[in-house]
Design an enzyme around this catalytic site. Structure first.
Site, PDB file in Angstrom:
ATOM      1  N   ARG A  70     -58.758  29.655  -6.601  1.00  0.00           N
ATOM      2  CA  ARG A  70     -59.008  29.500  -5.532  1.00  0.00           C
ATOM      3  C   ARG A  70     -60.426  30.960  -5.921  1.00  0.00           C
ATOM      4  NH1 ARG A  70     -58.806  34.441  -3.660  1.00  0.00           N
ATOM      5  NH2 ARG A  70     -57.057  34.998  -4.225  1.00  0.00           N
ATOM      6  N   TYR A 124     -66.235  17.437  18.981  1.00  0.00           N
ATOM      7  CA  TYR A 124     -65.132  17.681  17.928  1.00  0.00           C
ATOM      8  C   TYR A 124     -63.225  18.304  19.003  1.00  0.00           C
ATOM      9  CZ  TYR A 124     -60.378  17.273  16.005  1.00  0.00           C
ATOM     10  OH  TYR A 124     -58.816  17.945  14.778  1.00  0.00           O
ATOM     11  N   ASP A 189     -72.689  18.171  12.492  1.00  0.00           N
ATOM     12  CA  ASP A 189     -71.427  17.470  11.355  1.00  0.00           C
ATOM     13  C   ASP A 189     -71.899  15.819  11.765  1.00  0.00           C
ATOM     14  OD1 ASP A 189     -69.007  16.250  12.044  1.00  0.00           O
ATOM     15  OD2 ASP A 189     -67.907  17.919  12.900  1.00  0.00           O
ATOM     16  N   LYS A 214     -61.171  11.806   7.348  1.00  0.00           N
ATOM     17  CA  LYS A 214     -61.870  10.661   7.976  1.00  0.00           C
ATOM     18  C   LYS A 214     -62.658  10.037   6.859  1.00  0.00           C
ATOM     19  CE  LYS A 214     -60.795  12.929  11.015  1.00  0.00           C
ATOM     20  NZ  LYS A 214     -61.963  14.619  11.975  1.00  0.00           N
TER      21      LYS A 214
END
Ligand code: PLP
Length: 390
Positions: A70, A124, A189, A214
């Site tokens: 982590r 988005y 973005d 994407k």
């Protein structure tokens, strides 16, 4: 061995293939090692204590061997190095998804008491929802680009924009916006453009966000997110990632790094087809409007004269599905799917009409794609136009 710091600048296509992998030949391997360890043995717990203290204090990338999955993972960190190189930033931090990336940015700023965000629609759908709902304790002011400077307050932590925006492909002048932001970090973005078509930091943005799900992954089989930024912000993001746990799985890091190597080729090929399809759609009487960005790209948005749901129902080669950026062509109806979660009035005022379709053009032969689209438009033209929304 070559010192990466003194390598002369290389072109994007070369970096896409080599960044984050410079040490492989020295390691005697050709493919990137995939490290699936969750933990790492160490006989020196005094040394570990010191390294953990340093991370808690600064958030800097750990020197030496990893400690726990982590905190750090060598495969993921290769992807981060490569993406930072492509975006031209000092550093990058990868997380579990694009939404985890946005959450980490909001938390990183919010934890400094900077909970106010200025944002431009459209974004988005889930990004809009995360800000509007205030789930992470942030407060948002929605503005037009011209209203950014006036909306900034002493507690503004970020200005957030997308260009080209999802789903309308509306473009913003990042240079002018960066100027309006003053000292407040501008988060762009860059999911739709990718660093192949646009490097927001060169235009004045300070934080670049990707849904790596994407184009960076590019094959529709990895969820991921990444933030490219300066080292100071990256340190804060690493601390947030460690504390909140939204890490990227090492296999995802591996696949995303592999995706980067073909990113320039995929983007160029898909953009060429998208531009051609956008041109044909613009000349087609069954289509009311076409949105295609000046900077190009593989996304096309268009408004049909008939019923958009019939287009979705009639495609055969093109896959009717949300998401984008894969090698195959996808189409979806934003008002029903990607932007369903946005309040109807907000959606429409941001230019997301009920007739709008968003298509992510893939790598199929462009004439095969046109044949499919043409058939679907013919099916839609047989049904009456939707009346609501404009
Ligand atoms: C998909 C998307 C996101 C969210 O990314 P996930 O990986 O689905 O969490 C954020 N921004 C844009 C522009 C997107 O298209």
């Amino acid at each position: 061995m070559e010192n990466p710091a003194v390598i002369t600048p290389r072109s994007l296509a070369t970096e896409a293939v080599h960044a984050g992998r410079e040490d492989l030949a020295g390691l005697g391997v050709h493919a990137v090692p995939l490290d699936l360890s969750t933990t790492y043995p160490s006989y020196d717990s005094r040394g570990e204590a010191a390294r953990l203290d340093a991370f808690a204090a600064t958030g800097a990338r750990l020197e030496g061997p990893p400690v726990y999955g982590r905190l750090d993972n060598p495969t993921v960190s290769r992807f981060e190095t490569a993406l930072a190189r492509l975006e031209g930033t000092q550093d990058a931090v990868a997380v579990a998804s694009g939404m985890a990336a946005l959450s980490a940015c909001l938390l990183a700023r919010g934890s400094l008491g900077l909970r106010h965000v200025v944002a431009v629609r459209p974004l988005y759908g889930c990004s809009d929802h995360l800000l509007s709902g205030g789930l992470l304790g942030t407060e948002v002011t929605w503005v037009d680009p011209a209203g950014i400077a006036a909306a900034i307050r002493p507690d503004t932590g970020l200005v957030l924009v997308e260009t080209p925006a999802n789903p309308t492909l509306a473009e913003l002048d990042l240079r002018a916006i960066a100027h309006a932001c003053g000292t407040v970090p501008l988060l762009a973005d860059n999911t739709f453009a990718t660093p192949v078509l646009q490097r927001p930091v060169q235009l004045g943005a300070s934080v670049v966000l990707h849904s790596a799900t994407k184009y960076l992954g590019g094959h529709g089989d990895v969820l991921g997110g990444v933030v490219a930024c300066d080292e100071e912000f990256a340190r804060r993001l690493r601390q947030v990632r460690f504390a909140t746990g939204g890490v990227l799985h090492p296999l995802a890091g591996y696949l995303l790094l592999r995706g980067l190597s073909t990113l320039p080729v995929r983007m160029r090929a898909a953009s060429q087809s998208a531009a051609l399809l956008a041109g044909r759609l613009a000349d087609d009487p069954r289509v009311a409007a076409v949105h295609y960005p000046r900077i190009g790209g593989a996304m096309v948005a268009f408004e049909v004269c008939g019923d958009p749901h019939e287009v979705i129902a009639a495609v055969r080669l093109i896959t009717p599905a949300v998401s984008l950026g894969s090698v195959d062509t996808l189409i979806q109806h934003p008002a029903s799917i990607s932007h369903r979660i946005v309040d109807e009035r907000d959606r429409r005022s941001a230019g997301v009409s009920d007739r709008l379709l968003r298509m992510s053009v893939g790598l199929e032969d462009v004439e095969d794609l046109w044949h499919d689209l043409d058939g679907a438009l013919r099916a839609a033209a047989r049904t009456p136009a939707v009346t609501s929304g404009s």
